[in-house]
Motif scaffolding. Sequence first.
Motif, PDB file in Angstrom:
ATOM      1  N   THR A   6      14.110   2.110  42.992  1.00 39.79           N
ATOM      2  CA  THR A   6      15.134   1.093  42.795  1.00 39.79           C
ATOM      3  C   THR A   6      14.803  -0.169  43.576  1.00 39.79           C
ATOM      4  O   THR A   6      14.058  -0.119  44.564  1.00 39.79           O
ATOM      5  CB  THR A   6      16.499   1.633  43.257  1.00 39.79           C
ATOM      6  N   ASN A   7      15.372  -1.285  43.147  1.00 39.93           N
ATOM      7  CA  ASN A   7      15.239  -2.554  43.867  1.00 39.93           C
ATOM      8  C   ASN A   7      13.796  -2.866  44.242  1.00 39.93           C
ATOM      9  O   ASN A   7      13.441  -2.885  45.415  1.00 39.93           O
ATOM     10  CB  ASN A   7      16.126  -2.553  45.123  1.00 39.93           C
ATOM     11  N   THR A   8      12.976  -3.100  43.236  1.00 41.58           N
ATOM     12  CA  THR A   8      11.571  -3.372  43.505  1.00 41.58           C
ATOM     13  C   THR A   8      11.163  -4.758  43.010  1.00 41.58           C
ATOM     14  O   THR A   8      11.822  -5.364  42.163  1.00 41.58           O
ATOM     15  CB  THR A   8      10.660  -2.333  42.809  1.00 41.58           C
ATOM     16  N   LYS A   9      10.070  -5.229  43.567  1.00 43.45           N
ATOM     17  CA  LYS A   9       9.458  -6.498  43.184  1.00 43.45           C
ATOM     18  C   LYS A   9       8.025  -6.181  42.782  1.00 43.45           C
ATOM     19  O   LYS A   9       7.344  -5.388  43.447  1.00 43.45           O
ATOM     20  CB  LYS A   9       9.478  -7.445  44.392  1.00 43.45           C
ATOM     21  N   LYS A  10       7.530  -6.807  41.699  1.00 48.73           N
ATOM     22  CA  LYS A  10       6.164  -6.569  41.236  1.00 48.73           C
ATOM     23  C   LYS A  10       5.386  -7.871  41.245  1.00 48.73           C
ATOM     24  O   LYS A  10       5.917  -8.916  40.870  1.00 48.73           O
ATOM     25  CB  LYS A  10       6.159  -6.008  39.811  1.00 48.73           C
ATOM     26  N   ASN A  11       4.122  -7.805  41.665  1.00 47.48           N
ATOM     27  CA  ASN A  11       3.214  -8.942  41.637  1.00 47.48           C
ATOM     28  C   ASN A  11       1.865  -8.486  41.116  1.00 47.48           C
ATOM     29  O   ASN A  11       1.444  -7.361  41.409  1.00 47.48           O
ATOM     30  CB  ASN A  11       3.000  -9.526  43.041  1.00 47.48           C
ATOM     31  N   LEU A  12       1.172  -9.348  40.405  1.00 45.47           N
ATOM     32  CA  LEU A  12      -0.176  -9.064  39.940  1.00 45.47           C
ATOM     33  C   LEU A  12      -1.154  -9.732  40.898  1.00 45.47           C
ATOM     34  O   LEU A  12      -1.062 -10.938  41.138  1.00 45.47           O
ATOM     35  CB  LEU A  12      -0.357  -9.589  38.512  1.00 45.47           C
ATOM     36  N   LEU A  13      -2.052  -8.933  41.461  1.00 48.99           N
ATOM     37  CA  LEU A  13      -3.020  -9.438  42.436  1.00 48.99           C
ATOM     38  C   LEU A  13      -4.417  -8.960  42.094  1.00 48.99           C
ATOM     39  O   LEU A  13      -4.593  -8.086  41.249  1.00 48.99           O
ATOM     40  CB  LEU A  13      -2.674  -8.925  43.845  1.00 48.99           C
ATOM     41  N   LYS A  14      -5.387  -9.519  42.813  1.00 53.43           N
ATOM     42  CA  LYS A  14      -6.744  -8.983  42.722  1.00 53.43           C
ATOM     43  C   LYS A  14      -7.230  -8.692  44.138  1.00 53.43           C
ATOM     44  O   LYS A  14      -6.785  -9.314  45.110  1.00 53.43           O
ATOM     45  CB  LYS A  14      -7.681  -9.923  41.976  1.00 53.43           C
ATOM     46  N   VAL A  15      -8.139  -7.741  44.243  1.00 55.19           N
ATOM     47  CA  VAL A  15      -8.695  -7.346  45.536  1.00 55.19           C
ATOM     48  C   VAL A  15      -9.686  -8.416  45.988  1.00 55.19           C
ATOM     49  O   VAL A  15     -10.603  -8.771  45.254  1.00 55.19           O
ATOM     50  CB  VAL A  15      -9.407  -5.980  45.441  1.00 55.19           C
ATOM     51  N   GLU A  86     -11.114  -6.716  41.109  1.00 48.96           N
ATOM     52  CA  GLU A  86     -10.266  -6.014  40.136  1.00 48.96           C
ATOM     53  C   GLU A  86      -8.798  -6.340  40.398  1.00 48.96           C
ATOM     54  O   GLU A  86      -8.387  -6.564  41.531  1.00 48.96           O
ATOM     55  CB  GLU A  86     -10.450  -4.500  40.236  1.00 48.96           C
ATOM     56  N   THR A  87      -8.018  -6.316  39.330  1.00 48.91           N
ATOM     57  CA  THR A  87      -6.590  -6.601  39.465  1.00 48.91           C
ATOM     58  C   THR A  87      -5.790  -5.308  39.606  1.00 48.91           C
ATOM     59  O   THR A  87      -6.232  -4.237  39.188  1.00 48.91           O
ATOM     60  CB  THR A  87      -6.058  -7.401  38.253  1.00 48.91           C
ATOM     61  N   PHE A  88      -4.628  -5.460  40.199  1.00 46.38           N
ATOM     62  CA  PHE A  88      -3.692  -4.351  40.376  1.00 46.38           C
ATOM     63  C   PHE A  88      -2.295  -4.929  40.456  1.00 46.38           C
ATOM     64  O   PHE A  88      -2.109  -6.129  40.674  1.00 46.38           O
ATOM     65  CB  PHE A  88      -4.022  -3.529  41.632  1.00 46.38           C
ATOM     66  N   THR A  89      -1.319  -4.073  40.264  1.00 48.00           N
ATOM     67  CA  THR A  89       0.076  -4.475  40.417  1.00 48.00           C
ATOM     68  C   THR A  89       0.572  -3.951  41.756  1.00 48.00           C
ATOM     69  O   THR A  89       0.385  -2.770  42.070  1.00 48.00           O
ATOM     70  CB  THR A  89       0.938  -3.893  39.273  1.00 48.00           C
ATOM     71  N   LEU A  90       1.153  -4.824  42.540  1.00 44.52           N
ATOM     72  CA  LEU A  90       1.750  -4.444  43.818  1.00 44.52           C
ATOM     73  C   LEU A  90       3.245  -4.289  43.587  1.00 44.52           C
ATOM     74  O   LEU A  90       3.911  -5.225  43.159  1.00 44.52           O
ATOM     75  CB  LEU A  90       1.495  -5.511  44.880  1.00 44.52           C
ATOM     76  N   ILE A  91       3.750  -3.085  43.841  1.00 41.55           N
ATOM     77  CA  ILE A  91       5.188  -2.838  43.731  1.00 41.55           C
ATOM     78  C   ILE A  91       5.734  -2.686  45.141  1.00 41.55           C
ATOM     79  O   ILE A  91       5.228  -1.876  45.921  1.00 41.55           O
ATOM     80  CB  ILE A  91       5.481  -1.581  42.888  1.00 41.55           C
ATOM     81  N   GLN A  92       6.754  -3.481  45.452  1.00 43.83           N
ATOM     82  CA  GLN A  92       7.357  -3.463  46.782  1.00 43.83           C
ATOM     83  C   GLN A  92       8.827  -3.087  46.694  1.00 43.83           C
ATOM     84  O   GLN A  92       9.525  -3.494  45.763  1.00 43.83           O
ATOM     85  CB  GLN A  92       7.242  -4.836  47.441  1.00 43.83           C
TER      86      GLN A  92
END
Length: 161
Positions: A6-15, A86-92
């Motif tokens: 619940t209550n999450t934020k998503k961002n697309l990042l790369k390493v 490489e890209t990944f999604t960061l879920i916080q």
Amino acid sequence: MNANLTNTKKNLLKVVKYVDGDGIIGKELYSKSEYEIRLYGIDAPEIKNCPKIIKDERELQMPAALLIKLGYLSYDFFRSLISIGETFTLIQELNNMNDRYGRHLGYMVLENGLVLNEIMIKEGYAKPYNEVFCEMLPLYQEWNLQAKINSKGLYSIVNNF
């Protein structure tokens, strides 16, 4: 990963850079800002002498050299799962976005949908980090026990790390 987070934020990042077996430097694809990311709920052994390795050495009754060797095994496994660029999604989790050192905390979802935090625990290359709660921590504790029982990853070398 638990779809009920619940209550999450998503961002697309790369390493951009690896820090160790439980952290990286990531760069947001849209804002281009870079920052250190510490993976929720996991703790991998250190890869260099630092205050934490001294603490771990004392608590685990293991020499720092062995802990650092384990740290590099964890680090190498981590690097085998995702490459620089490489890209990944960061879920916080919104109520738990940074640690006391200012690092961003998060779940690292790979392009194939797998969660790097979970892989590290399930394969025995990281253990649950109990000092900062995250919603997946109870499952990480369970998966860690299975990795230990099955002598996976670092548990094929030592009983604790």
